[in-house]
Scaffold this motif. Structure first.
Motif, PDB file in Angstrom:
ATOM      1  N   GLU A 130      53.486  30.482  73.063  1.00  0.00           N
ATOM      2  CA  GLU A 130      54.082  31.741  73.489  1.00  0.00           C
ATOM      3  C   GLU A 130      54.585  32.578  72.321  1.00  0.00           C
ATOM      4  O   GLU A 130      54.324  33.786  72.273  1.00  0.00           O
ATOM      5  N   GLN A 131      55.318  31.960  71.389  1.00  0.00           N
ATOM      6  CA  GLN A 131      55.830  32.743  70.277  1.00  0.00           C
ATOM      7  C   GLN A 131      56.097  31.905  69.037  1.00  0.00           C
ATOM      8  O   GLN A 131      56.486  30.742  69.125  1.00  0.00           O
ATOM      9  N   ILE A 132      55.860  32.530  67.903  1.00  0.00           N
ATOM     10  CA  ILE A 132      56.236  32.006  66.597  1.00  0.00           C
ATOM     11  C   ILE A 132      57.051  33.111  65.934  1.00  0.00           C
ATOM     12  O   ILE A 132      56.560  34.217  65.732  1.00  0.00           O
ATOM     13  N   TYR A 133      58.294  32.804  65.627  1.00  0.00           N
ATOM     14  CA  TYR A 133      59.197  33.797  65.049  1.00  0.00           C
ATOM     15  C   TYR A 133      59.772  33.202  63.780  1.00  0.00           C
ATOM     16  O   TYR A 133      60.578  32.275  63.823  1.00  0.00           O
ATOM     17  N   LEU A 134      59.355  33.732  62.633  1.00  0.00           N
ATOM     18  CA  LEU A 134      59.761  33.212  61.338  1.00  0.00           C
ATOM     19  C   LEU A 134      60.779  34.166  60.723  1.00  0.00           C
ATOM     20  O   LEU A 134      60.422  35.230  60.218  1.00  0.00           O
ATOM     21  N   ALA A 135      62.037  33.772  60.779  1.00  0.00           N
ATOM     22  CA  ALA A 135      63.127  34.637  60.336  1.00  0.00           C
ATOM     23  C   ALA A 135      63.808  34.075  59.099  1.00  0.00           C
ATOM     24  O   ALA A 135      65.040  34.035  59.008  1.00  0.00           O
ATOM     25  N   GLY A 136      62.999  33.617  58.146  1.00  0.00           N
ATOM     26  CA  GLY A 136      63.533  33.284  56.839  1.00  0.00           C
ATOM     27  C   GLY A 136      63.638  34.556  56.011  1.00  0.00           C
ATOM     28  O   GLY A 136      62.966  35.548  56.304  1.00  0.00           O
ATOM     29  N   TYR A 137      64.453  34.539  54.989  1.00  0.00           N
ATOM     30  CA  TYR A 137      64.634  35.766  54.211  1.00  0.00           C
ATOM     31  C   TYR A 137      63.370  36.129  53.441  1.00  0.00           C
ATOM     32  O   TYR A 137      63.041  37.308  53.294  1.00  0.00           O
ATOM     33  N   THR A 138      62.629  35.123  52.974  1.00  0.00           N
ATOM     34  CA  THR A 138      61.378  35.403  52.243  1.00  0.00           C
ATOM     35  C   THR A 138      60.152  34.827  52.948  1.00  0.00           C
ATOM     36  O   THR A 138      59.063  35.381  52.815  1.00  0.00           O
ATOM     37  N   ASN A 139      60.298  33.711  53.677  1.00  0.00           N
ATOM     38  CA  ASN A 139      59.177  33.022  54.333  1.00  0.00           C
ATOM     39  C   ASN A 139      58.065  32.647  53.353  1.00  0.00           C
ATOM     40  O   ASN A 139      56.923  32.395  53.753  1.00  0.00           O
ATOM     41  N   TYR A 140      58.421  32.580  52.100  1.00  0.00           N
ATOM     42  CA  TYR A 140      57.441  32.395  51.032  1.00  0.00           C
ATOM     43  C   TYR A 140      56.754  31.034  51.079  1.00  0.00           C
ATOM     44  O   TYR A 140      55.549  30.913  50.829  1.00  0.00           O
ATOM     45  N   PHE A 141      57.510  29.994  51.423  1.00  0.00           N
ATOM     46  CA  PHE A 141      56.982  28.638  51.285  1.00  0.00           C
ATOM     47  C   PHE A 141      55.856  28.331  52.256  1.00  0.00           C
ATOM     48  O   PHE A 141      55.073  27.402  52.030  1.00  0.00           O
ATOM     49  N   PHE A 142      55.751  29.073  53.356  1.00  0.00           N
ATOM     50  CA  PHE A 142      54.670  28.819  54.311  1.00  0.00           C
ATOM     51  C   PHE A 142      53.297  28.930  53.658  1.00  0.00           C
ATOM     52  O   PHE A 142      52.396  28.136  53.928  1.00  0.00           O
ATOM     53  N   TRP A 143      53.142  29.919  52.791  1.00  0.00           N
ATOM     54  CA  TRP A 143      51.827  30.155  52.191  1.00  0.00           C
ATOM     55  C   TRP A 143      51.467  29.068  51.184  1.00  0.00           C
ATOM     56  O   TRP A 143      50.286  28.863  50.888  1.00  0.00           O
ATOM     57  N   LEU A 144      52.475  28.358  50.697  1.00  0.00           N
ATOM     58  CA  LEU A 144      52.226  27.271  49.759  1.00  0.00           C
ATOM     59  C   LEU A 144      51.994  25.940  50.465  1.00  0.00           C
ATOM     60  O   LEU A 144      51.127  25.159  50.066  1.00  0.00           O
ATOM     61  N   GLU A 145      52.795  25.672  51.494  1.00  0.00           N
ATOM     62  CA  GLU A 145      52.812  24.346  52.097  1.00  0.00           C
ATOM     63  C   GLU A 145      51.863  24.178  53.276  1.00  0.00           C
ATOM     64  O   GLU A 145      51.543  23.048  53.647  1.00  0.00           O
ATOM     65  N   GLN A 146      51.433  25.291  53.878  1.00  0.00           N
ATOM     66  CA  GLN A 146      50.553  25.199  55.038  1.00  0.00           C
ATOM     67  C   GLN A 146      49.174  25.750  54.691  1.00  0.00           C
ATOM     68  O   GLN A 146      49.004  26.967  54.527  1.00  0.00           O
ATOM     69  N   PRO A 147      48.175  24.895  54.559  1.00  0.00           N
ATOM     70  CA  PRO A 147      46.832  25.355  54.192  1.00  0.00           C
ATOM     71  C   PRO A 147      46.286  26.376  55.200  1.00  0.00           C
ATOM     72  O   PRO A 147      46.450  26.211  56.408  1.00  0.00           O
ATOM     73  N   ALA A 148      45.667  27.431  54.675  1.00  0.00           N
ATOM     74  CA  ALA A 148      45.041  28.468  55.512  1.00  0.00           C
ATOM     75  C   ALA A 148      46.001  28.968  56.597  1.00  0.00           C
ATOM     76  O   ALA A 148      45.622  29.130  57.758  1.00  0.00           O
ATOM     77  N   PHE A 149      47.239  29.242  56.197  1.00  0.00           N
ATOM     78  CA  PHE A 149      48.258  29.613  57.181  1.00  0.00           C
ATOM     79  C   PHE A 149      47.929  30.935  57.867  1.00  0.00           C
ATOM     80  O   PHE A 149      48.156  31.088  59.066  1.00  0.00           O
ATOM     81  N   VAL A 150      47.364  31.876  57.133  1.00  0.00           N
ATOM     82  CA  VAL A 150      46.982  33.154  57.740  1.00  0.00           C
ATOM     83  C   VAL A 150      45.948  32.923  58.835  1.00  0.00           C
ATOM     84  O   VAL A 150      46.051  33.471  59.949  1.00  0.00           O
ATOM     85  N   ASP A 151      44.949  32.110  58.544  1.00  0.00           N
ATOM     86  CA  ASP A 151      43.912  31.836  59.539  1.00  0.00           C
ATOM     87  C   ASP A 151      44.497  31.136  60.763  1.00  0.00           C
ATOM     88  O   ASP A 151      44.093  31.406  61.898  1.00  0.00           O
ATOM     89  N   THR A 152      45.441  30.244  60.531  1.00  0.00           N
ATOM     90  CA  THR A 152      46.091  29.556  61.651  1.00  0.00           C
ATOM     91  C   THR A 152      46.818  30.552  62.542  1.00  0.00           C
ATOM     92  O   THR A 152      46.705  30.511  63.773  1.00  0.00           O
ATOM     93  N   LEU A 153      47.562  31.467  61.929  1.00  0.00           N
ATOM     94  CA  LEU A 153      48.298  32.453  62.713  1.00  0.00           C
ATOM     95  C   LEU A 153      47.363  33.409  63.439  1.00  0.00           C
ATOM     96  O   LEU A 153      47.615  33.796  64.586  1.00  0.00           O
ATOM     97  N   LEU A 154      46.271  33.795  62.793  1.00  0.00           N
ATOM     98  CA  LEU A 154      45.299  34.660  63.458  1.00  0.00           C
ATOM     99  C   LEU A 154      44.725  33.976  64.696  1.00  0.00           C
ATOM    100  O   LEU A 154      44.540  34.614  65.743  1.00  0.00           O
ATOM    101  N   ARG A 155      44.474  32.697  64.579  1.00  0.00           N
ATOM    102  CA  ARG A 155      43.951  31.938  65.718  1.00  0.00           C
ATOM    103  C   ARG A 155      44.987  31.877  66.835  1.00  0.00           C
ATOM    104  O   ARG A 155      44.646  31.991  68.025  1.00  0.00           O
TER     105      ARG A 155
END
Length: 243
Positions: free
Chosen positions: A93-118
């Protein structure tokens, strides 16, 4: 009792209750003695309370809204990356990422953009709440952290990744308002449907060195709802990134 070589009568005398009381304990596994009697009985029998009355231990550790606490980590970096992955994959239903930078997602989660697009294509709402990279609170936080990879740089890296998500309106992104920035930088809330990972930021520490709580919603007005309402309030006054 046989291991301790105590009969019901002798156990009763040892802990100061009537023999029939001990007999009732033996006859009814659901009967819960008073806490003091449980302690005295365990000492007399030389066993842990968990062995005789496991429900009492469970109720003491997880009762009421305490049941919402799934796990606590002394450092955000101690939370396995698989936890973040599984929560992201499990959200519908929802993913809400309210970190101040949310920077670490792009490092720690492979292909995170593609996952979110899916996830978006499957009907999941995806939101990002960020700190303003040019804001005064960001500048002050950079002075406090005093690290090479500055807060504003980390925010801008996230913005670069968000271009792919928001190009066709496929994700929502806001900067927290100037009035809310102090509250935002001090507490990160990452929501995945009815679960959340929450980081209260300690003084002079970057996010991965601060504690993290994993919460699962169990009812109205619990810890999950308190943090979720905080994050929603910040979102309500946020400024669209495109602005």
């Amino acid at each position: 009792m046989s291991d301790a070589r105590l009969s019901p009568r002798r156990l009763a005398a040892r802990i100061g209750v009537a023999p029939k009381t001990v007999e009732r304990w033996l006859a009814d596994a659901e009967l819960m003695p008073h806490a003091r009697n449980r302690t005295d009985a365990c000492q007399a029998l030389k066993v842990d309370e968990q062995m005789i009355w496991p429900r009492a231990v469970q109720d003491r550790v997880k009762s009421g809204h305490d049941r919402e606490l799934v796990q606590a980590y002394p450092y955000r970096s101690a939370c396995p990356s698989t936890v973040w992955r599984d929560l992201t994959e499990g959200a519908t239903e929802q993913i809400y990422l309210a970190g101040y930078t949310n920077y670490f997602f792009w490092l720690e989660q492979p292909a995170f953009v593609d996952t979110l697009l899916r996830k978006i294509d499957a009907g999941c709402r995806v939101r990002f709440l960020l700190g303003d990279p040019d804001g005064e609170v960001t500048r002050q936080r950079e002075m406090v952290e005093d690290v090479a990879l500055t807060v504003s740089t980390r925010v801008r890296i996230t913005l670069e990744h968000l271009e792919r998500l928001s190009a066709a309106g496929r994700a929502e992104a806001r900067f927290s308002s100037q009035e809310d920035a102090v509250n935002h930088v001090s507490l990160s809330v990452f929501r995945f449907d009815q679960q959340a990972l929450v980081t209260p930021h300690l003084a002079r520490l970057v996010g991965h060195d601060s504690p993290l709580l994993h919460l699962r919603r169990q009812g109205d007005g619990g810890m999950f709802d308190r943090f979720a309402e905080h994050a929603e309030e910040l979102w309500s006054r946020g400024v669209p990134v495109s602005a």
